[in-house]
Every structure is written in structure tokens, then in C-alpha cells.
Scaffold this active site. Sequence first.
Site, PDB file in Angstrom:
ATOM      1  N   ASP A  67       0.816  -1.213   0.000  1.00  0.00           N
ATOM      2  CA  ASP A  67       0.000   0.000   0.000  1.00  0.00           C
ATOM      3  C   ASP A  67       0.854   1.269   0.000  1.00  0.00           C
ATOM      4  OD1 ASP A  67       0.968  -0.414   2.574  1.00  0.00           O
ATOM      5  OD2 ASP A  67      -0.991  -0.757   3.472  1.00  0.00           O
ATOM      6  N   ASN A 137      -7.113  -2.660  14.526  1.00  0.00           N
ATOM      7  CA  ASN A 137      -8.495  -2.963  14.125  1.00  0.00           C
ATOM      8  C   ASN A 137      -8.566  -4.204  13.227  1.00  0.00           C
ATOM      9  OD1 ASN A 137      -7.439  -2.075  11.743  1.00  0.00           O
ATOM     10  ND2 ASN A 137      -8.784  -0.304  11.494  1.00  0.00           N
ATOM     11  N   HIS A 139      -6.826  -4.753  10.490  1.00  0.00           N
ATOM     12  CA  HIS A 139      -6.592  -4.578   9.050  1.00  0.00           C
ATOM     13  C   HIS A 139      -5.293  -5.231   8.618  1.00  0.00           C
ATOM     14  CE1 HIS A 139      -4.380  -0.387   9.363  1.00  0.00           C
ATOM     15  NE2 HIS A 139      -3.571  -1.381   9.627  1.00  0.00           N
ATOM     16  N   GLU A 144      -9.412  -1.836   5.659  1.00  0.00           N
ATOM     17  CA  GLU A 144     -10.059  -1.480   6.917  1.00  0.00           C
ATOM     18  C   GLU A 144     -11.284  -2.360   7.165  1.00  0.00           C
ATOM     19  OE1 GLU A 144      -8.130   0.113   8.513  1.00  0.00           O
ATOM     20  OE2 GLU A 144      -7.837   2.198   7.998  1.00  0.00           O
TER      21      GLU A 144
HETATM   22  P1  PGA Z   1       2.504  -1.391  12.700  1.00  0.00           P
HETATM   23  O1  PGA Z   1       1.262  -1.355  11.708  1.00  0.00           O
HETATM   24  O2  PGA Z   1       3.413  -2.451  12.170  1.00  0.00           O
HETATM   25  O3  PGA Z   1       3.099  -0.025  12.593  1.00  0.00           O
HETATM   26  O4  PGA Z   1       1.967  -1.702  14.048  1.00  0.00           O
HETATM   27  C1  PGA Z   1       0.714  -2.553  11.272  1.00  0.00           C
HETATM   28  C2  PGA Z   1      -0.454  -2.255  10.378  1.00  0.00           C
HETATM   29  O5  PGA Z   1      -1.134  -1.253  10.621  1.00  0.00           O
HETATM   30  O6  PGA Z   1      -0.689  -3.033   9.448  1.00  0.00           O
END
Ligand code: PGA
Length: 264
Positions: A67, A137, A139, A144
Site C-alpha cells: 500500500d 483494528n 486490518h 479497513e
Molecule cells: P505497525 O502497523 O506495524 O506499525 O503496528 C501494522 C499495520 O497497521 O498493518
Amino acid sequence: MLVVLKKDYDDVSREAARIVAGAIRAKPHIVLGLATGSTPQGLYKELIAFYHEGSLDFSRATSFNLDEYLGLAPTHPQSFHYFMEQNLFSSVNLPRERAHVPDGTIAGNYEDYCERYEQSIKSAGGIDLQILGIGRNGHIGFNEPTSSLASRTRLKALSRETIEDNRHVFANESEMPKCAITMGIGTILDSKRVLILAAGRSKAAAVAKAIEGPITSSVSASALQLHPDVTFIIDEEAAYSLTQRDYYRHVLEMTKLFTPERLS
Ligand code: PGA
């Protein structure tokens, strides 16, 4: 599904690096799916160390990132292009022309751009090994909650929780992008193998829902239950809310005994 429980973040990173390096050595033309965020940073450090000691070669590999924030140029310090440059690409010999990150600066025909991103993954032979983190959450990528489990690469509006989790790296909230281009859940499920990493208590609820909860679009990572070859590597804190920890340890012991190749 394999659930590998590790003591802490460093152990998670080392175990992930062992598996990723093994996959690259076994298939030098590998197509990697790469993730950004704080979670894979330790893994990338380990891979860079292997590269510097001469035991890992990325020269024939290809990569596709999950992404990118919409509206951020590759040179923006918070863009995922910049992250990948800083955390991996500038330190290994992965050819830049084969290191793909969605373009956050496109304007206009997003659908056409996203379709072309999908096509380039297909033309490269599909993703052999997809690395993932997981959001609080649930994701994966920027899929999302309530993302279609069949979704493909597309423009996605970010949730309030994601904006809150990430805005600290932006000077103020108005600078934090509200949308992103992300591979879809269907895109991720098409990869041949998935490695998902999580560390820290803040991820415990999402990890438990993803592994032990029902498959639901409310927790995008729960879709991984449909994938035939997914390995979760998680530390003690992220494993906190799992109810079957002893069983996962037992499965791992049996896997080591009977099908050790699954762990390589
Ligand atoms: P993080 O994010 O590795 O910074 O905790 C993970 C994500 O949001 O996919």
C-alpha cells in the site's frame, strides 16, 4: 494455519527473517509481497545483515508493496516509498525497477491504475511470499474493517482508528492522508504463502480475532483463515488473548517432527 509463539519482538523478527531468507535462497526469482509499519522493521534489519554478510542475494527477486498513502510523493518522509528506501531498498541489491510500491501521486483514473498494479503482480508470476503486519483494528494492508473479503487493489478511505494510530508521525492531523491505495484482501489471499507478524499487547485483541474468531469483514485478517499456507509469528504480548496457546505449541512440535519443511 501455523501459529509460532515467540518471546519478544526481536525473536519474532529473527524467526521471520529466517523464513524469508530461506524462501529467497530456495527461489532466487522469488516475488515478495512487502509491508511497511513498525512491525517489519526488525525483519528488514535482519535481512540486511544477511545481505551484508554475503549469505543473501536479492538480485533476481521482485517485490510488490501492499500500500501507499494517497497524495504523498515518493520523497515524502512519511510515504511508504520512503520507508522502503530507508528500511530495505537502499541497503540490499534488489533491483529498483523490480521493487514496486503503489504510486500515491496518481490522480484521476484510480481504477485503471489499480488494475495495472494487479496485472503487474500477475505478470511477475504472482506473489510467492507475502509479509504482513496487522492493525489494532485487524486490518491487513489498508483493508479497513468491512472491506470485502474478495477486494482487489483499490483506493480505500482510512478508518478513524488507523488515522489515530499513524498521525503522530505527521506534523499535524490535517497532513495525515485520509485515503490510500492498497492491495485487496483477495489480492493477499492469492499469494502462495503468507507470513503475518505481530508484537505488543496493543495487537492482542486483533490477533485473537484473526486466529480464533469467525471469518468476518469486520476483522480483515480473519480472512487469512481461508488461506492454505499462512504462518502467524507473534510475541507473548500479542498472543495474550489467544485461548489455544498450548495447542499451537503442540502443533509446532509436531510440525518440526513430521513436516519440518513447513517451517523452512
Ligand atoms: P505497525 O502497523 O506495524 O506499525 O503496528 C501494522 C499495520 O497497521 O498493518
